[in-house]
Design a protein around this motif. Structure first.
Motif, PDB file in Angstrom:
ATOM      1  N   ASP A 250      67.239  44.397  46.366  1.00 32.31           N
ATOM      2  CA  ASP A 250      65.803  43.732  46.979  1.00 32.31           C
ATOM      3  C   ASP A 250      65.176  42.673  46.178  1.00 32.31           C
ATOM      4  N   TRP A 251      64.997  43.018  44.909  1.00 28.35           N
ATOM      5  CA  TRP A 251      64.158  42.036  44.189  1.00 28.35           C
ATOM      6  C   TRP A 251      64.710  40.591  43.911  1.00 28.35           C
ATOM      7  N   PHE A 252      66.325  40.661  43.779  1.00 32.60           N
ATOM      8  CA  PHE A 252      66.946  39.456  43.774  1.00 32.60           C
ATOM      9  C   PHE A 252      66.994  38.677  44.779  1.00 32.60           C
ATOM     10  N   ILE A 253      67.251  39.117  46.281  1.00 38.27           N
ATOM     11  CA  ILE A 253      67.264  38.622  47.278  1.00 38.27           C
ATOM     12  C   ILE A 253      66.020  37.890  47.568  1.00 38.27           C
ATOM     13  N   ASP A 254      64.911  38.641  47.433  1.00 39.13           N
ATOM     14  CA  ASP A 254      63.449  38.174  47.684  1.00 39.13           C
ATOM     15  C   ASP A 254      63.289  36.962  46.738  1.00 39.13           C
ATOM     16  N   LYS A 255      63.464  37.175  45.424  1.00 38.04           N
ATOM     17  CA  LYS A 255      63.382  36.201  44.610  1.00 38.04           C
ATOM     18  C   LYS A 255      64.070  34.835  44.809  1.00 38.04           C
ATOM     19  N   LEU A 256      65.251  35.216  45.171  1.00 36.99           N
ATOM     20  CA  LEU A 256      66.192  33.622  45.566  1.00 36.99           C
ATOM     21  C   LEU A 256      65.822  32.910  46.944  1.00 36.99           C
ATOM     22  N   LYS A 257      65.371  33.803  47.800  1.00 34.53           N
ATOM     23  CA  LYS A 257      64.698  33.196  49.095  1.00 34.53           C
ATOM     24  C   LYS A 257      63.792  32.391  48.955  1.00 34.53           C
ATOM     25  N   LYS A 258      62.989  33.097  48.103  1.00 34.00           N
ATOM     26  CA  LYS A 258      61.600  32.099  47.834  1.00 34.00           C
ATOM     27  C   LYS A 258      61.681  31.133  47.147  1.00 34.00           C
ATOM     28  N   HIS A 259      62.573  31.129  45.958  1.00 40.53           N
ATOM     29  CA  HIS A 259      62.986  29.808  45.126  1.00 40.53           C
ATOM     30  C   HIS A 259      63.687  29.048  45.836  1.00 40.53           C
ATOM     31  N   TYR A 260      64.653  29.217  46.702  1.00 38.75           N
ATOM     32  CA  TYR A 260      65.186  28.489  47.566  1.00 38.75           C
ATOM     33  C   TYR A 260      64.455  27.493  48.488  1.00 38.75           C
ATOM     34  N   LYS A 261      63.462  28.206  48.993  1.00 37.24           N
ATOM     35  CA  LYS A 261      62.699  27.456  49.989  1.00 37.24           C
ATOM     36  C   LYS A 261      61.768  26.545  49.032  1.00 37.24           C
ATOM     37  N   GLU A 262      61.317  27.021  47.648  1.00 39.86           N
ATOM     38  CA  GLU A 262      60.460  26.011  47.003  1.00 39.86           C
ATOM     39  C   GLU A 262      61.266  24.831  46.541  1.00 39.86           C
ATOM     40  N   VAL A 263      62.748  25.003  46.379  1.00 38.38           N
ATOM     41  CA  VAL A 263      63.400  23.693  45.934  1.00 38.38           C
ATOM     42  C   VAL A 263      63.590  22.923  46.954  1.00 38.38           C
ATOM     43  N   CYS A 264      63.841  23.430  48.274  1.00 40.74           N
ATOM     44  CA  CYS A 264      64.074  22.699  49.438  1.00 40.74           C
ATOM     45  C   CYS A 264      62.838  21.677  49.447  1.00 40.74           C
ATOM     46  N   ILE A 265      61.616  22.009  49.343  1.00 40.27           N
ATOM     47  CA  ILE A 265      60.515  21.309  49.394  1.00 40.27           C
ATOM     48  C   ILE A 265      60.221  20.461  48.268  1.00 40.27           C
ATOM     49  N   GLU A 266      60.216  21.007  47.132  1.00 36.99           N
ATOM     50  CA  GLU A 266      59.964  20.339  45.647  1.00 36.99           C
ATOM     51  C   GLU A 266      60.991  19.192  45.703  1.00 36.99           C
ATOM     52  N   TYR A 267      62.391  19.449  45.649  1.00 43.22           N
ATOM     53  CA  TYR A 267      63.454  18.548  45.162  1.00 43.22           C
ATOM     54  C   TYR A 267      63.897  17.717  46.609  1.00 43.22           C
ATOM     55  N   LEU A 268      63.991  18.437  47.448  1.00 39.00           N
ATOM     56  CA  LEU A 268      64.588  17.698  48.654  1.00 39.00           C
ATOM     57  C   LEU A 268      63.385  16.968  49.446  1.00 39.00           C
ATOM     58  N   GLU A 269      62.243  17.411  49.499  1.00 34.68           N
ATOM     59  CA  GLU A 269      60.931  16.897  50.093  1.00 34.68           C
ATOM     60  C   GLU A 269      61.554  17.322  51.632  1.00 34.68           C
ATOM     61  N   ALA A 270      62.015  18.628  51.887  1.00 37.26           N
ATOM     62  CA  ALA A 270      62.397  18.748  53.089  1.00 37.26           C
ATOM     63  C   ALA A 270      61.827  19.886  53.575  1.00 37.26           C
ATOM     64  N   ASP A 271      60.560  20.377  53.949  1.00 37.87           N
ATOM     65  CA  ASP A 271      60.078  21.563  54.380  1.00 37.87           C
ATOM     66  C   ASP A 271      60.610  21.943  55.711  1.00 37.87           C
ATOM     67  N   PHE A 272      61.391  20.934  56.350  1.00 33.27           N
ATOM     68  CA  PHE A 272      61.882  21.233  57.660  1.00 33.27           C
ATOM     69  C   PHE A 272      63.357  22.116  57.600  1.00 33.27           C
ATOM     70  N   ILE A 273      63.711  22.523  56.508  1.00 30.27           N
ATOM     71  CA  ILE A 273      65.097  23.128  56.501  1.00 30.27           C
ATOM     72  C   ILE A 273      64.781  24.525  56.732  1.00 30.27           C
ATOM     73  N   THR A 274      65.662  25.006  57.787  1.00 29.96           N
ATOM     74  CA  THR A 274      65.326  26.416  58.523  1.00 29.96           C
ATOM     75  C   THR A 274      66.754  27.075  58.146  1.00 29.96           C
ATOM     76  N   THR A 275      67.591  26.688  57.216  1.00 28.65           N
ATOM     77  CA  THR A 275      68.689  27.597  56.589  1.00 28.65           C
ATOM     78  C   THR A 275      68.177  28.707  56.187  1.00 28.65           C
ATOM     79  N   GLU A 276      68.821  29.831  56.787  1.00 29.87           N
ATOM     80  CA  GLU A 276      68.288  31.276  56.095  1.00 29.87           C
ATOM     81  C   GLU A 276      69.254  31.872  55.325  1.00 29.87           C
ATOM     82  N   ILE A 277      68.418  32.509  54.041  1.00 28.34           N
ATOM     83  CA  ILE A 277      69.531  33.103  53.212  1.00 28.34           C
ATOM     84  C   ILE A 277      69.222  34.616  53.391  1.00 28.34           C
ATOM     85  N   LYS A 278      70.226  35.345  53.443  1.00 29.48           N
ATOM     86  CA  LYS A 278      70.413  36.692  53.770  1.00 29.48           C
ATOM     87  C   LYS A 278      71.429  37.277  52.870  1.00 29.48           C
TER      88      LYS A 278
END
Length: 308
Positions: A250-278
């Motif tokens: 669980d810690w891994f999936i939670d950490k990866l999902k959080k960081h993925y969203k952060e990179v989408c916003i910071e790098y892609l400047e794309a806070d609209f990305i809704t691709t889900e990580i499971k």
């Protein structure tokens, strides 16, 4: 008498078998060590000699490493113990030995197909699957199932290239995002006497609060997120399922999902990305179940054609 399917997952270390009913319930499973043989005939004889319940089996689904096209031709080398499968047709080799209908598929594509049909990507119109192991396997699906690409090379995510400006060479993203990558990151930061052999050793240190392990895990998670971003930019699927043993944490999936969203916003400047990580729903069994699903789908298509 009920008919069953036999699933076979050919790996570099073990060959796993499972007797599976029509609802994809595993009734029995067994495995043998993968032995390195001099010839492909010896290897295929060995695979077939360890099958059971031949009279009760209706179809055989096989999952195997390496590049495998839709006709089951092995088009690349894989693990050393199964390297002599290269250039063979898996279906033909097995069928002539056991006189059963066989369908074969790459192991990562098999796992993806399993999740697409009965797992956490069921019902999606676009999905991707990143399997974290010694390397990083991959699969893409659209609404109709697995996308192979012209040369059956689609979703070979391990080979996503990037320029390493330090070495001035093109590196493979999967080398940095895999469990092997995790080990190499850690061992590159410690002395010879502190080097580790397995990825779970780093994870255990991380969970125990070790500061160096935290730094290493952060770097590794970032590498995986970069690979996920590359998938997102290329395909932007509804969902990306993560497989491999680490995905059960669980810690891994939670950490990866959080960081993925952060990179989408910071790098892609794309806070609209809704691709889900499971995580994948069927982890250890995904290869075998996917192989059987693939075999059943191929069998159904043959029936439609022959009765069309």
């Amino acid at each position: 008498m009920s008919k069953y399917s036999l699933g076979i997952d050919i790996g570099g270390t073990f060959i796993k078998y499972a007797l599976v009913d029509e609802d994809y319930n595993i009734k029995e499973r067994w495995k043998v060590k993968t032995t390195k043989f001099d010839t492909k005939d010896e290897l295929y004889d060995y695979i077939c000699s360890n099958m059971k319940y031949n009279e009760e089996i209706d179809v055989i689904g096989i999952s195997a490493p390496g590049l495998i096209d839709e006709e089951s031709n092995v088009k690349s080398y894989a693990a050393p113990n199964v390297a002599n499968m290269y250039g063979t047709n898996i279906n033909s080799e097995i069928e002539k030995r056991v006189n059963k209908e066989v369908a074969s598929i790459n192991d990562a594509k098999s796992a993806g197909l399993c999740e697409f049909e009965i797992g956490n990507a069921k019902g999606s119109k676009s999905s991707a699957f990143l399997i974290l192991g010694t390397g990083t396997g991959g699969c893409l699906c659209d609404k109709d199932g697995v996308i192979y690409g012209k040369d059956s090379f689609a979703a070979e995510f391990h080979n996503i290239p990037f320029m390493n400006f330090q070495t001035k060479k093109i590196d493979k993203m999967g080398d940095y995002a895999s469990m092997t990558g995790l080990i190499e990151i850690y061992n590159g930061k410690v002395g010879e006497e502190e080097k580790i052999e397995y990825g779970h050793e780093v994870c255990n240190k991380f969970l125990a609060g070790d500061e160096l392990a935290k730094e290493v895990i952060d770097e590794w998670i970032n590498n995986i997120a970069v690979e996920l971003i590359a998938i997102t930019v290329t395909y932007n699927p509804e969902i990306i399922c993560i497989g491999g043993g680490i995905s059960e944490e669980d810690w891994f999936i939670d950490k990866l999902k959080k960081h993925y969203k952060e990179v989408c916003i910071e790098y892609l400047e794309a806070d609209f990305i809704t691709t889900e990580i499971k995580r994948c729903k069927y982890n250890n069994d995904a290869n075998i179940l996917g192989a059987i699903i693939n075999a059943n789908l191929k069998q159904s298509k043959k029936y439609v054609v022959s009765n069309g």
